[in-house]
Enzyme design. Structure first.
Site, PDB file in Angstrom:
ATOM      1  N   GLU A  91       0.880  -1.169   0.000  1.00  0.00           N
ATOM      2  CA  GLU A  91       0.000   0.000   0.000  1.00  0.00           C
ATOM      3  C   GLU A  91       0.913   1.212   0.000  1.00  0.00           C
ATOM      4  O   GLU A  91       1.499   1.557   1.025  1.00  0.00           O
ATOM      5  CB  GLU A  91      -0.898  -0.032   1.251  1.00  0.00           C
ATOM      6  CG  GLU A  91      -1.884  -1.196   1.278  1.00  0.00           C
ATOM      7  CD  GLU A  91      -3.147  -0.904   0.477  1.00  0.00           C
ATOM      8  OE1 GLU A  91      -3.466   0.285   0.270  1.00  0.00           O
ATOM      9  OE2 GLU A  91      -3.812  -1.868   0.048  1.00  0.00           O
ATOM     10  N   CYS A 128      -1.641   8.908   2.437  1.00  0.00           N
ATOM     11  CA  CYS A 128      -1.475   8.352   1.094  1.00  0.00           C
ATOM     12  C   CYS A 128      -2.615   8.734   0.163  1.00  0.00           C
ATOM     13  O   CYS A 128      -2.416   8.919  -1.029  1.00  0.00           O
ATOM     14  CB  CYS A 128      -1.353   6.834   1.164  1.00  0.00           C
ATOM     15  SG  CYS A 128      -2.681   6.043   2.079  1.00  0.00           S
TER      16      CYS A 128
END
Lengths: 368, 477
Positions: A91, A128
C-alpha cells in the site's frame, strides 16, 4: 494502519508479527504494551524498532508480507520477499489529484469544504490518499482560491502560531523536506496563501501555490504535507492527459456533474480508486477494495478484502469412482481422440453417433 | 535478438496501449477469435511441433493443450461482456448518499514467460487472459521447446495484432533483457530458482507477479476404494501427462504398509494395459525433454538409497531419451528422490502405519501445487481438505482439476502465488478500480473542523450505524 491489516490477518486465521512505525513512537509503544494484554501472545507479536529491526524481520521467511509506506521501501520489502517467494501487498502512495470542474454557489462551497477537508484534514496532508494537487480551469481559479482561503481560515485559523484542528509535521526530517520543496526556484514565487513555518513546533501553515513549475520537486514527488499546488488548464478535459503523464496515483478525486467527463476519467485514467464529488471518504466504504495500481502499489484490503488478502483460496475438486470414461486412457487411437474432441465441444449428438461405432474402441492407433 | 529490439518492442506496445486500442471490447474479441482460428486451423502443425519437442502423443497434445486453449478462447468470447461490466456494491450509512462500483480495467503492458512441458498451452492460456483483460502482451515462449516456440512466433505473428501482441523468442539473455524492462504485470511459469530471479527483477519496478511453480504433489491412497480406477487415474495424471513432467502430476504416493503391495500390483497391471509390455516402445509416452533432465532423473534412480527399491520399470534408453514408467517402494525420506520435485516418470511409494500419518508427512514438506486423496471415507476427506495446504486439492482424481474453469489454478508458498483459468485469468490481468459516486446532498458538517465533542459523538454514532445514538448526537442528548 497497524490494526486494520491485523484484523484481516487474524480473521483469516494467521499468526502475525506487527512492526509499527518508529516515526510514531508513542503509538508504537502503546500498541506494544496494550496488545499483549488482550491478544494471544503466542500468535500475535509486536516488534518495535527502526530500519535495522525491519531488515532483520525481512530476512525471515513469511507466508505473506503486508507493507504500507513509500515506494522506495516498498522495493526493499519486495526484494527481500523475493528470496522466499513470499507474496506481498504494497500500500504505497502517489500524487492524488483533484479535478475541479465548473461549480458555483453552494455546490462550490461544498466542494471547497471537501477539498480543504481532504487536503489538510488527514494528518495535515501526510496521508497516502490525501489530496496532493488540484487541477482547475484557469478562469475558475480566482473564485476557487478565494473560497479556499476563507475555508482554511474557518477550519484551521490564519496564524501559524495558533493553528487549530490540524496535525503537525511528524518530525524534523520531513519538516525540512517539505521546506525544501518550497525553496526551489519558481516555487516560492508561486505561493499565494500561507507559507509560514514554525520549526520549533513543526507546524506549517496550510499553503496554496498557483502554477508552480511542473518540473519542480513539488510537482514530481508526493508532497505528503500541507502544501496544495493548483495547476490551471485551458480546458478541464486536459486534466486527463496531465494525470496520465504521471505515475498512477492511489486515488483520483473528480468534482464534476458532467457525465461525459466522468466516463472519460473512468475509462482513460488509471488509479487505485476514483471518487466523484468527495475526497478521502472512499476509505471508509468497506464494500470497496482499498489498494493501488502501478507505483501506488498492488493488492488490496478493507472489509472482506482484508480476509481475502491474507487467505489462500484453495481449489477443491471432488470426484467419485463412477462413471469412468474409457477414451480418457491410452492406448490412444483415432476413436478416442475423436471422442475427446466431441466431449470438449459438448457435442452430445456427435458423441452418440460416434459411440455407435463402438467396436473401434479396442483398435490401437497405427499410423500417426 | 539485441537489447535495443526488446526496448523498442516494449515501447511500441506502450504506445499502442496508450492509444486505448486494446481496451475496446471489439479489439479484445477480434484477438480472441484470431487465437481460436489458430487452434482450429493449425492443430496438426501444433501437434507436430510439440511432438518434435517432446515426443508427446498426439492425443495428449490435442486433449490437454489444443482443446484446452480452444475452450478458454470460447469461454472468454462468451463471457467477456459480463466480465468487463462494473460490479455494483452496496455502500453503507457512512457514505450515504452514495453509490459504489468496482470497475475492471487493464493493467497495461504485461509479460508472459512460458515453459517447455506444455509449450503451447502454458504460452497461450495466459495470453488469452491478458488480452481479455485489455492489455498489450509480450509472450516469451520456452527455448527448451524450440519447435513450438518458432511456431508460436509464426502463428501469433500472422493472426494477431502485432502492434499489441508480440512473441519474443530467446533464452537466458533475452529473458534477462525482458525482465529489465518495466511491466505492469509479469506471469511466470517454471521453477522456484528462476521465479526468485523474476520476482527480484519485478521488485525494482514494483511490478505485481503471478508465479506458477511446482512442488512434490502427493497422492494419498486409502484402503477400501476402487483400486483399479484409482490406479488408472494416477497413471493418467502421472505418465499420461507428459510422462510425469507436469507441475500437477502426482509426484509420490503415500499409503499404508499393508496396502502398498496391492497399489503396486494395480498400477503395474494398468500400466501394462496402457503402454504394453515394452513401454520404451510405446507411442503413447512423451520422452524426457533433454539430456540434462534425463541425467538428472537417472541420478535419482541410481541413488544407492533407492536403486534397490525399484519394483516396476526402471528401463531406460539414453539415445532416445526415454525412461519407462518406474515405481519405487518404501523409499526413505532423506533420499534424493524425496527431496526434489521429480518431474519425470518415477513414482516413489512412501508407506505409513496409519493413513492419517500421511497428512503430517505432506505438511512437513513445502506446500505443493496440488494434493490428491483417494478414499471413500468422508471424515478423511474433510480432514485432508482442512489440514493439507496446497494450491488445489482433488479427491479421487489427479490433475483433472486443471480443466475445471470454476476453480482458480495456482499455488501457495513454494508452489507459487496468484492464480488463473476461466474468469480468474481475466481478473489476474486486471486492476479492479474502486469507484465512489457522491453528490452534495446529505452533507455532514460534523466531519469538518473546527472539531467539537458533539461532532465526535455524531461521527462515532454514524460509524456504529446506531440510529438512536445518531439521533441523540444530533439533538445534543
Amino acid at each position: 494502519l497497524t490494526l486494520d491489516p491485523l484484523i484481516g490477518a487474524i480473521s483469516a486465521g494467521n499468526t502475525v508479527v506487527i512492526k509499527p512505525s518508529e516515526l510514531a513512537p508513542a503509538c508504537s509503544s502503546l500498541l506494544s504494551s496494550t496488545i499483549p494484554l488482550y491478544l494471544d501472545n503466542k500468535a500475535v507479536k509486536i516488534v518495535e524498532g527502526g530500519s535495522d529491526i525491519a531488515q532483520e524481520l525481512l530476512q525471515q521467511q513469511w507466508d505473506k508480507i503486508f507493507f504500507t509506506g513509500s515506494p522506495r521501501v516498498g522495493r526493499i520489502v519486495m526484494s527481500a520477499a523475493a528470496k522466499h517467494l513470499t507474496p506481498v501487498t504494497l500500500e504505497l502512495g502517489g500524487k492524488c489529484p483533484v479535478i475541479l470542474d465548473s461549480y458555483s454557489g453552494s455546490d462550490l462551497k461544498s466542494a471547497v469544504k471537501r477539498i480543504a477537508g481532504g487536503k489538510w484534514g488527514p494528518c495535515a496532508g501526510q496521508a497516502c490518499i490525501g489530496i496532493d494537487y488540484l487541477l482547475v480551469q484557469q478562469k475558475l481559479a480566482p473564485v476557487l482560491i478565494e473560497s479556499l482561503k476563507r475555508c482554511i481560515k474557518r477550519f484551521y485559523g490564519d496564524n501559524v502560531q495558533n493553528l487549530q484542528s490540524i496535525c503537525r509535521i511528524v518530525n524534523k526530517n520531513h519538516f525540512d523536506r517539505i521546506c525544501n520543496l518550497l525553496e526551489e526556484p519558481g516555487v516560492a514565487a508561486s505561493i499565494i496563501y500561507g507559507g509560514s513555518l514554525d520549526r520549533e513546533n513543526l507546524m506549517i501553515e496550510p499553503t496554496i501555490l498557483l502554477d508552480p513549475p511542473l518540473d519542480a520537486q513539488i510537482m514530481t514527488e508526493e508532497i505528503f504535507g500541507p502544501l496544495l499546488p493548483i495547476i490551471t488548464l485551458d480546458k478541464i478535459e486536459e486534466s486527463i492527459d496531465f494525470i496520465n503523464a504521471r505515475p498512477k496515483p492511489l486515488a483520483i478525486y473528480a468534482f464534476t456533474n458532467d457525465k461525459k467527463l466522468k466516463d472519460r476519467i473512468l475509462q482513460e485514467t488509471s488509479s487505485g480508486s476514483v471518487t466523484f464529488n468527495d475526497t478521502i471518504i472512499q476509505f471508509i466504504c468497506d464494500a470497496l477494495p482499498f489498494g493501488g495500481v502501478g507505483q501506488s502499489g498492488f493488492g488490496r484490503y478493507h472489509g472482506k478484502y482484508s480476509f481475502d488478502t491474507f487467505s489462500h483460496e484453495k481449489g477443491v475438486l471432488h470426484r467419485s469412482f463412477f462413471p469412468e470414461l474409457e477414451p480418457r486412457y491410452p492406448p490412444w487411437n483415432d476413436f478416442k481422440l475423436e471422442f475427446i474432441r466431441l466431449a470438449y465441444n459438448f457435442d452430445y449428438v456427435g458423441l452418440l453417433l460416434h459411440l455407435l461405432g463402438l467396436r473401434r474402441l479396442f483398435i490401437p492407433n497405427r499410423a500417426r | 535478438m539485441a537489447a535495443v529490439d526488446v526496448e523498442a518492442a516494449v515501447k511500441e506496445l506502450r504506445n499502442t496501449y496508450s492509444s486505448g486500442k486494446t481496451k475496446s471490447y471489439e479489439w479484445r474479441i477480434s484477438q480472441l477469435e484470431a487465437l481460436l482460428k489458430i487452434v482450429t486451423h493449425h492443430e496438426n502443425e501444433i501437434v507436430e511441433a510439440v511432438h518434435s519437442d517432446l515426443c508427446k502423443p498426439q492425443t495428449e497434445t490435442s486433449f490437454q493443450e489444443i482443446f484446452s486453449v480452444a475452450s478458454s478462447c470460447k469461454l472468454a468470447l462468451k463471457e467477456l461482456r459480463r466480465w468487463m461490466k462494473p460490479q455494483k456494491v452496496k455502500t453503507g450509512m457512512l457514505t450515504f448518499p452514495s453509490s459504489g462500483e468496482i470497475v475492471p480495467e487493464p493493467l497495461g503492458v504485461v509479460l508472459v514467460i512460458s515453459t517447455w512441458n506444455y509449450p503451447f498451452l502454458i504460452a497461450v492460456d495466459p495470453v488469452i487472459g491478458a488480452i481479455a483483460a485489455g492489455n498489450a502482451v509480450v509472450l516469451k515462449p520456452s527455448e527448451v521447446a524450440p519447435a513450438t516456440s518458432a511456431l508460436l512466433s509464426k502463428l501469433l505473428g500472422e493472426y494477431l495484432d502485432t502492434s499489441a501482441v508480440k512473441v519474443i523468442e530467446g533464452a537466458v539473455r533475452e529473458t534477462t533483457e525482458l525482465l529489465a524492462q518495466k511491466w505492469d504485470k509479469i506471469m511466470y511459469t517454471g521453477n522456484g530458482r528462476v521465479a526468485r530471479i523474476v520476482l527480484a527483477a519485478a521488485a525494482k519496478h514494483l511490478t505485481p507477479v503471478i508465479l506458477e511453480l511446482g512442488g512434490k504433489c502427493p497422492a494419498v491412497v486409502d484402503a477400501n476404494i476402487n483400486l483399479k480406477v484409482t490406479a488408472r487415474r494416477i497413471i493418467s495424471g502421472k505418465w499420461g501427462c507428459n510422462n510425469g513432467q507436469t507441475c500437477i502430476s502426482p509426484d509420490y504416493i503415500l499409503t499404508t504398509k499393508e496396502y502398498a503391495p496391492k497399489v503396486v500390483d494395480a498400477l503395474a497391471a494398468e500400466l501394462e494395459k496402457f503402454y504394453g509390455k515394452d513401454p520404451l516402445g510405446s507411442n503413447d509416452l512423451s520422452r524426457i525433454v533433454n539430456i540434462h533432465h534425463f541425467d538428472r532423473l537417472e541420478k535419482l534412480m541410481d541413488d544407492e538409497k533407492v536403486s534397490g527399491k525399484i519394483v516396476h520399470g526402471g528401463q531406460r534408453d539414453k539415445t532416445n531419451l526415454k525412461i519407462a514408467p518406474t515405481i519405487l517402494l518404501d523409499v526413505e525420506e532423506d533420499s534424493l528422490i524425496m527431496n526434489e520435485e521429480i518431474f519425470g516418470p518415477l513414482l516413489p511409494i512412501v508407506t505409513v502405519n496409519k493413513i492419517e500419518d500421511s497428512f503430517g508427512a505432506i505438511n512437513a514438506k513445502g506446500k505443493p501445487l496440488a494434493a490428491y486423496l483417494f478414499t471413500n471415507d468422508k471424515t478423511l476427506k474433510e480432514e485432508f481438505v482442512r489440514s493439507v495446504s496446497a494450491g488445489a486439492i482433488a479427491i479421487n482424481e489427479t490433475a483433472l482439476h486443471f480443466m475445471e474453469v470454476g476453480l482458480p489454478f495456482g499455488g501457495v508458498g513454494e508452489s507459487g502465488m496468484g492464480s488463473y483459468h476461466g474468469k480468474f485469468s481475466f481478473d489476474a490481468f486486471s486492476h479492479k478500480k474502486a469507484v465512489l459516486r457522491r453528490g452534495f446532498g446529505g452533507e455532514v458538517s460534523a466531519r469538518y473542523p473546527p472539531y467539537a465533542p458533539w461532532k465526535l459523538q455524531l461521527l462515532k454514532a454514524l460509524v456504529k450505524g446506531n440510529i438512536i445514538e445518531i439521533l441523540r448526537a444530533l439533538l445534543g442528548w
